[in-house]
Design a protein around this motif. Structure first.
Motif, PDB file in Angstrom:
ATOM      1  N   ARG A   1       0.813  -1.225   0.000  1.00 32.01           N
ATOM      2  CA  ARG A   1       0.000   0.000   0.000  1.00 32.01           C
ATOM      3  C   ARG A   1       0.838   1.262   0.000  1.00 32.01           C
ATOM      4  O   ARG A   1       0.507   2.247  -0.666  1.00 32.01           O
ATOM      5  CB  ARG A   1      -0.936  -0.014   1.211  1.00 32.01           C
TER       6      ARG A   1
ATOM      7  N   LYS B   1      -8.361   1.183  -4.579  1.00 26.91           N
ATOM      8  CA  LYS B   1      -7.492   0.047  -4.259  1.00 26.91           C
ATOM      9  C   LYS B   1      -8.109  -0.799  -3.148  1.00 26.91           C
ATOM     10  O   LYS B   1      -8.109  -2.044  -3.214  1.00 26.91           O
ATOM     11  CB  LYS B   1      -6.126   0.586  -3.820  1.00 26.91           C
ATOM     12  N   ASN B   2      -8.654  -0.137  -2.162  1.00 32.08           N
ATOM     13  CA  ASN B   2      -9.285  -0.853  -1.061  1.00 32.08           C
ATOM     14  C   ASN B   2     -10.542  -1.598  -1.524  1.00 32.08           C
ATOM     15  O   ASN B   2     -10.827  -2.719  -1.069  1.00 32.08           O
ATOM     16  CB  ASN B   2      -9.639   0.129   0.054  1.00 32.08           C
TER      17      ASN B   2
END
Length: 537
Positions: free
Chosen positions: A46, A96-97
């Protein structure tokens, strides 16, 4: 992977820059985000993912709006570009999450929702900077976006995101299934082609209603070309500047002129009290001029100051005199005629850090920290004046956007809905010099014309002054950094577009879905059955 991530990050930033006005490669915006979509799938860490996304968006910001640092404090530009890139990274981090919790198609939907929500917030809070709204990318191509009369610039944002996602999906499928060129053309290419071409085809069949020639009015637009750094805010030259405005105005005005338009802060660069405007020598000189043109009114920028006598009127941002009287300065538009009635409009969408210290009501000690751009320092007030400048004799209502305000789609549409027949942009773009700043600002006014289907009359201190028709075509653009004056015929138009009547429905819908996605993400932490198996990191 590190080298490919580096190249993807740079490539995306450069593509978006090359697609942005006033660069000529607009179609590149349809692939500008595809490298970031690839990074989202391939970079699992991340922290590294955030770094590459931020780096790419920083390249785009710096390459496109580096000129915001062309101020008395150049470091302000470094902060502005870096901070904006940081904010732009948030929708990508949320996307992204989402890929960990949602099916692939739904995660793409989430990206669109997050980005549209970000753009709406970025136009409504006090750190607003809508300059890089994705829908603005088509400002140079008004023929492509005639349908903005229904969606506003947010429709362009949706168009850009859908095209990028679809093109990336086609490229991904071609790699996974090793498709030949023939297979690619037969099975896949039609999808991005349809998404890109359908809005273009719609624009072919969408046109503003024709003007009524009988309703045309004459306007005179003045571009005085007064250097904002060395001359504009010098008290000793105020009357000389006024003489120039009057001389230029009279060189083109005639008995049929309805409006004479002067740029931002043309009057009272050091400020004038609003309750004393009728006694100012500048106002008296303007009225003497208007006696020779009885049908005309002057619309001009000014710096004005207002005193608050009643405690309930005093805003939290008001300043205090030594005797305790509350007051505020304003970046103002005035409508002046031969009567004693001066209409006063206050600029509301202020430039953060220059005209407005964000949330200063909570941080009052920062009131004096606004950058010094001449005239009043410490920022301007936001207490509303009149909504529109009205002319009952001719049944004309004008919305006088001041500089930065003309970049705000929803704000301009909302005031147009109040009854504006004609838009005016009064601005001072000389702060940024010979950079893309003033050129981009002119181009964005074309989008406002299409969204509202109104004529736009633009008076800029150092240029580019022009008029723009409801289809977004620019007429009589004046050379930058040259003294100029011209007259033009424009038509007040009373009809309202779907976008003006209903506002930014796309962004409002995105906010609702964004809330639902965030609720789903929160609940899925505690209910494993709602959590989608982690997909591609």
């Amino acid at each position: 992977m590190k080298s490919s991530a580096f190249l993807c990050s740079i490539f995306s930033g450069l593509l978006l820059w090359l697609a942005w006005p006033t660069m000529p490669l607009t179609p590149l915006v349809f692939i500008g985000f595809t490298p970031l979509l690839y990074l989202t799938e391939k970079v699992h860490h991340r922290g590294k993912y955030f770094g590459w996304i931020f780096f790419s968006l920083l390249i785009w910001n710096v390459a496109t709006t580096w000129w915001v640092g062309n101020t008395t404090v150049p470091a302000s530009g470094v902060f502005a570009n870096s901070f904006n890139a940081l904010l732009m990274s948030i929708p990508w981090l949320a996307y992204k999450n989402s890929r960990r919790r949602l099916p692939e198609t739904m995660s793409y939907f989430a990206l669109i929702v997050y980005w549209l929500t970000f753009e709406l917030i970025h136009q409504t809070w006090e750190l607003s900077w809508p300059w890089l709204v994705l829908g603005n990318a088509f400002a140079l191509r008004p023929g492509w976006i005639q349908w903005y009369q229904f969606t506003g610039a947010s429709g362009g944002t949706l168009w850009v995101l859908l095209a990028n996602i679809t093109i990336y999906q086609v490229w991904k499928r071609a790699r996974i299934y090793d498709l030949s060129w023939g297979q690619l053309l037969r099975q896949e290419i039609w999808k991005p082609a349809a998404i890109i071409l359908l809005p273009l085809l719609c624009s072919v069949f969408i046109h503003p209603t024709p003007d009524n020639p009988a309703q045309k009015i004459g306007v005179v637009v003045v571009q005085p070309n007064i250097d904002p750094y060395d001359e504009k805010f010098t008290a000793s030259s105020v009357m000389q500047q006024l003489e120039k405005f009057i001389r230029l105005s009279e060189s083109k005005a005639d008995s049929n002129t309805r409006y004479i338009v002067w740029p931002e802060t043309a009057l009272f660069p050091q400020g004038a009290w609003e309750h004393q405007l009728n006694y100012q020598p500048e106002i008296q000189a303007i009225r003497r001029m208007l006696q020779r043109y009885p049908k005309a009114k002057v619309i001009t920028g000014a710096v004005t100051m207002k005193q608050y006598r009643e405690p309930e009127e005093v805003p939290a941002t008001a300043r205090r005199m030594e005797d305790g009287t509350a007051w505020e300065p304003f970046n103002t538009a005035l409508q002046i005629d031969t009567s004693q009635n001066i209409q006063v409009y206050h600029k509301y969408e202020l430039v953060p850090g220059v005209e407005l210290i964000p949330y200063v009501r909570y941080l009052s000690f920062m009131q004096t920290l606004a950058l010094d751009f001449g005239g009043i320092t410490g920022g301007y007030g936001r207490t509303p004046g009149v909504t529109l400048l009205t002319n009952p004799a001719d049944s004309i209502n004008i919305f006088p956007t001041i500089c930065y305000e003309s970049v705000f789609s929803d704000y301009v549409a909302d005031h147009t809905k109040s009854g504006a027949d004609l838009l005016m942009v009064i601005t001072n773009d000389g702060w940024w010099g010979r950079t893309e700043g003033h050129r981009q600002h002119l181009q964005y006014a074309r989008i406002r014309a299409i969204e509202t289907r109104k004529w736009v009359v633009r008076s800029a201190n150092t240029g580019i002054s022009a008029v723009i028709d409801p289809a977004g075509n620019v007429y009589q653009p004046q050379p930058y950094w040259e003294e100029a004056v011209f007259k033009a015929d424009v038509t007040p138009r009373r009809e309202q577009t779907f976008y003006v009547r209903n506002g930014d429905l796309l962004s409002k819908g995105a906010v609702i879905f964004c809330i639902l996605l965030l609720v789903h993400a929160f609940i899925s932490r505690f209910i494993p059955g709602l959590r989608h198996a982690e997909n591609n990191g």
